[in-house]
Design a protein around this motif. Structure first.
Motif, PDB file in Angstrom:
ATOM      1  N   VAL A  45       0.847  -1.199   0.000  1.00  0.00           N
ATOM      2  CA  VAL A  45       0.000   0.000   0.000  1.00  0.00           C
ATOM      3  C   VAL A  45       0.879   1.244   0.000  1.00  0.00           C
ATOM      4  CG1 VAL A  45      -1.891  -1.146   1.220  1.00  0.00           C
ATOM      5  CG2 VAL A  45      -0.143   0.088   2.530  1.00  0.00           C
ATOM      6  N   GLY A  46       0.262   2.359  -0.338  1.00  0.00           N
ATOM      7  CA  GLY A  46       0.914   3.653  -0.189  1.00  0.00           C
ATOM      8  C   GLY A  46       0.728   4.175   1.213  1.00  0.00           C
ATOM      9  N   LEU A  47       1.660   5.013   1.650  1.00  0.00           N
ATOM     10  CA  LEU A  47       1.602   5.587   2.994  1.00  0.00           C
ATOM     11  C   LEU A  47       2.023   7.054   2.927  1.00  0.00           C
ATOM     12  CD1 LEU A  47       3.367   2.578   4.688  1.00  0.00           C
ATOM     13  CD2 LEU A  47       1.026   3.281   5.244  1.00  0.00           C
ATOM     14  N   SER A  48       1.132   7.937   3.320  1.00  0.00           N
ATOM     15  CA  SER A  48       1.521   9.330   3.499  1.00  0.00           C
ATOM     16  C   SER A  48       2.134   9.480   4.885  1.00  0.00           C
ATOM     17  CB  SER A  48       0.318  10.263   3.331  1.00  0.00           C
ATOM     18  OG  SER A  48      -0.702   9.931   4.264  1.00  0.00           O
ATOM     19  N   VAL A  49       3.065  10.396   5.028  1.00  0.00           N
ATOM     20  CA  VAL A  49       3.857  10.516   6.254  1.00  0.00           C
ATOM     21  C   VAL A  49       3.667  11.901   6.843  1.00  0.00           C
ATOM     22  CG1 VAL A  49       6.174  10.355   7.241  1.00  0.00           C
ATOM     23  CG2 VAL A  49       5.551   8.909   5.287  1.00  0.00           C
ATOM     24  N   SER A  88       3.887   9.180  12.560  1.00  0.00           N
ATOM     25  CA  SER A  88       2.520   8.906  12.113  1.00  0.00           C
ATOM     26  C   SER A  88       2.467   8.769  10.599  1.00  0.00           C
ATOM     27  CB  SER A  88       1.581  10.029  12.560  1.00  0.00           C
ATOM     28  OG  SER A  88       1.501  10.084  13.969  1.00  0.00           O
ATOM     29  N   VAL A  89       1.815   7.693  10.148  1.00  0.00           N
ATOM     30  CA  VAL A  89       1.616   7.461   8.712  1.00  0.00           C
ATOM     31  C   VAL A  89       0.158   7.085   8.492  1.00  0.00           C
ATOM     32  CG1 VAL A  89       4.004   6.732   8.357  1.00  0.00           C
ATOM     33  CG2 VAL A  89       2.255   5.009   8.838  1.00  0.00           C
ATOM     34  N   GLU A 147       1.612   3.857  12.536  1.00  0.00           N
ATOM     35  CA  GLU A 147       2.878   4.498  12.886  1.00  0.00           C
ATOM     36  C   GLU A 147       4.035   3.668  12.337  1.00  0.00           C
ATOM     37  OE1 GLU A 147       2.432   6.759  17.097  1.00  0.00           O
ATOM     38  OE2 GLU A 147       2.289   4.567  17.199  1.00  0.00           O
ATOM     39  N   ALA A 148       5.061   4.368  11.864  1.00  0.00           N
ATOM     40  CA  ALA A 148       6.309   3.715  11.470  1.00  0.00           C
ATOM     41  C   ALA A 148       7.366   4.074  12.500  1.00  0.00           C
ATOM     42  CB  ALA A 148       6.741   4.149  10.086  1.00  0.00           C
ATOM     43  N   ILE A 186       6.073  -1.112  10.779  1.00  0.00           N
ATOM     44  CA  ILE A 186       4.821  -0.358  10.844  1.00  0.00           C
ATOM     45  C   ILE A 186       3.975  -0.934  11.973  1.00  0.00           C
ATOM     46  CG2 ILE A 186       2.743   0.332   9.586  1.00  0.00           C
ATOM     47  CD1 ILE A 186       4.324  -0.215   6.976  1.00  0.00           C
ATOM     48  N   PHE A 187       3.410  -0.065  12.801  1.00  0.00           N
ATOM     49  CA  PHE A 187       2.666  -0.498  13.983  1.00  0.00           C
ATOM     50  C   PHE A 187       1.243   0.039  13.984  1.00  0.00           C
ATOM     51  CE2 PHE A 187       7.087  -0.745  15.299  1.00  0.00           C
ATOM     52  CZ  PHE A 187       7.116  -1.895  16.071  1.00  0.00           C
ATOM     53  N   ALA A 188       0.349  -0.783  14.558  1.00  0.00           N
ATOM     54  CA  ALA A 188      -0.981  -0.348  14.981  1.00  0.00           C
ATOM     55  C   ALA A 188      -0.985  -0.522  16.490  1.00  0.00           C
ATOM     56  CB  ALA A 188      -2.064  -1.176  14.321  1.00  0.00           C
ATOM     57  N   GLY A 189      -0.825   0.584  17.229  1.00  0.00           N
ATOM     58  CA  GLY A 189      -0.617   0.463  18.669  1.00  0.00           C
ATOM     59  C   GLY A 189       0.725  -0.203  18.936  1.00  0.00           C
ATOM     60  N   GLU A 190       0.709  -1.284  19.721  1.00  0.00           N
ATOM     61  CA  GLU A 190       1.956  -1.982  20.042  1.00  0.00           C
ATOM     62  C   GLU A 190       2.212  -3.176  19.135  1.00  0.00           C
ATOM     63  OE1 GLU A 190       4.208  -0.806  22.213  1.00  0.00           O
ATOM     64  OE2 GLU A 190       2.798   0.876  22.188  1.00  0.00           O
ATOM     65  N   ALA A 191       1.282  -3.467  18.231  1.00  0.00           N
ATOM     66  CA  ALA A 191       1.418  -4.629  17.354  1.00  0.00           C
ATOM     67  C   ALA A 191       2.039  -4.222  16.020  1.00  0.00           C
ATOM     68  CB  ALA A 191       0.057  -5.274  17.116  1.00  0.00           C
ATOM     69  N   GLN A 192       3.090  -4.940  15.620  1.00  0.00           N
ATOM     70  CA  GLN A 192       3.648  -4.680  14.297  1.00  0.00           C
ATOM     71  C   GLN A 192       2.738  -5.299  13.254  1.00  0.00           C
ATOM     72  OE1 GLN A 192       7.755  -5.723  13.599  1.00  0.00           O
ATOM     73  NE2 GLN A 192       7.583  -5.352  11.387  1.00  0.00           N
TER      74      GLN A 192
END
Length: 382
Positions: free
Chosen positions: A297-301, A362-363, A353-354, A313-319
């Motif tokens: 996917v694309g990711l804006s930063v 934040s991404v 988040e990256a 790349i993380f969602a909370g504490e999970a990669q």
């Protein structure tokens, strides 16, 4: 002989492009890439990027492999290894496709063009020898593979590319996106045939030009003499393709990735989806039907700090993913990236988040491409 001498490895030879001296004369900063000395920049990546988006950039991509596949049934034979409808290609038409491993992993991406002799195939420079070995192993003996080492490959990209090239090679404006043909260039008494396609990897209108290596410098001189044209290095080529959302083999795709999770499922033709019959078809058709476990996917930063390849790349504490390409987008004035994100978190607009040097950035999952394509398509409004 000492034990150290006995096991000392020979230095790997770095090859030179046909235009090596030309690049150095133009002030290029040269780096090793795909086994060749290649120009990474001339006046600067930012300036070269913007020039290409607004005018026309001349790229040397002679490190790539130019192959000619010939023999009875060559298109049907190649279809066992790629997911495209190659046998339906009409002369002068091109198709983006993928060389697949037996398990459906992507060994390379390639451009395939139907020509009078057979199939003209352009493959990535870093894996061209592996590609040729794989093709020789799995194609029938009736198919001949000719590595066209005596030819250079130039790319002229940008909205003014057609204006510049037309002065040097009459008739190229008749081509549309993903079309190719033979054109004569040079003095009328002794013209040189060029193989030119209206294609490229920047998201802009443009051309790729196959020229005998012995004449590459003369052609490069004529093209760079046009007011719209400047030589452009690898650095800007990478930022241009990233803005255009185009994956780079060896970074965004590799043998562990299938075409569906690699976001290149468009390369699987309608007939092949119905019939299968290509390497890894069971795995790939299942991913088409049920969705992949992860996807590119694309990711804006947020902010100004670029996120680079390898950043988790993380969602909370999970990669939930990993960055595969990232950098600053000159056309947007902001950093962007591409990466693999698990299915539960890869919908457009998802905030993630990256991790960059121990800090979270934040991404947001973004639709690709980041910058709209400007291909010269037949039937499109211009």
């Amino acid at each position: 002989m000492s034990e150290e001498d006995e096991f000392e490895l020979e230095p790997i030879e770095i090859l030179e492009l046909p235009l090596d001296a030309w690049h150095r004369d133009k002030g290029a900063r040269m780096v090793e890439f795909a086994g060749y000395h290649m120009p990474i920049q001339y006046e600067g990546i930012m300036a070269e990027h913007i020039w290409t988006r607004d005018n026309a950039g001349l790229f040397d991509v002679s490190h790539m492999g130019q192959l000619m596949l010939t023999g009875d049934g060559v298109a049907e034979a190649l279809e066992a290894m790629v997911p495209g409808d190659i046998s339906a290609l009409q002369e002068g038409k091109m198709r983006y496709s993928l060389l697949l491993a037996e398990d459906g992993g992507v060994l390379d991406d390639m451009m395939i063009t139907a020509v009078p002799m057979g199939l003209y195939v352009v493959v990535n420079g870093a894996v061209k020898w592996d590609d040729m070995g794989y093709l020789r192993e799995y194609l029938p003996d009736e198919v001949t593979i000719n590595n066209m080492e005596d030819r250079a490959l130039l790319a002229l990209q940008g909205p003014k590319a057609v204006d510049a090239l037309l002065r040097v090679v009459p008739g190229v404006d008749a081509l549309y996106f993903m079309e190719a043909g033979s054109f004569f260039w040079g003095p009328k008494t002794d013209p040189e045939p060029l193989w030119i396609s209206r294609s490229g990897y920047t998201g802009e209108d443009g051309f790729e030009i196959s020229v005998p290596a012995a004449h590459a410098q003369k052609l490069a001189d004529q093209l760079s003499a046009q007011p719209e044209v400047r030589p452009i290095g690898l650095g800007a080529r990478d930022s241009l393709r990233l803005e255009a959302g185009l994956p780079l083999y060896g970074h965004d795709m590799n043998p562990d990735v299938d075409p569906v999770e690699g976001n290149v499922a468009f390369a699987i033709s309608k007939r092949r989806r119905a019939e299968g019959g290509f390497a890894g078809a069971e795995r790939i058709l299942d991913a088409l039907a049920n969705g992949p476990a992860r996807k590119l996917v694309g990711l804006s930063v947020d902010g100004k700090m670029p996120v680079r390849e390898g950043a988790p790349i993380f969602a909370g504490e999970a990669q939930v993913g990993i960055i595969t390409s990232g950098g600053f987008a000159p056309s947007l004035g902001a950093p962007i990236a591409m990466g693999y994100v698990n299915a539960a978190h890869n919908a457009a607009g998802t905030a993630l988040e990256a991790e960059v040097r121990g800090k979270r950035v934040s991404v947001t999952v973004a639709n690709l491409p980041f910058v709209r394509h400007h291909y010269h398509r037949k039937g499109a409004n211009t």
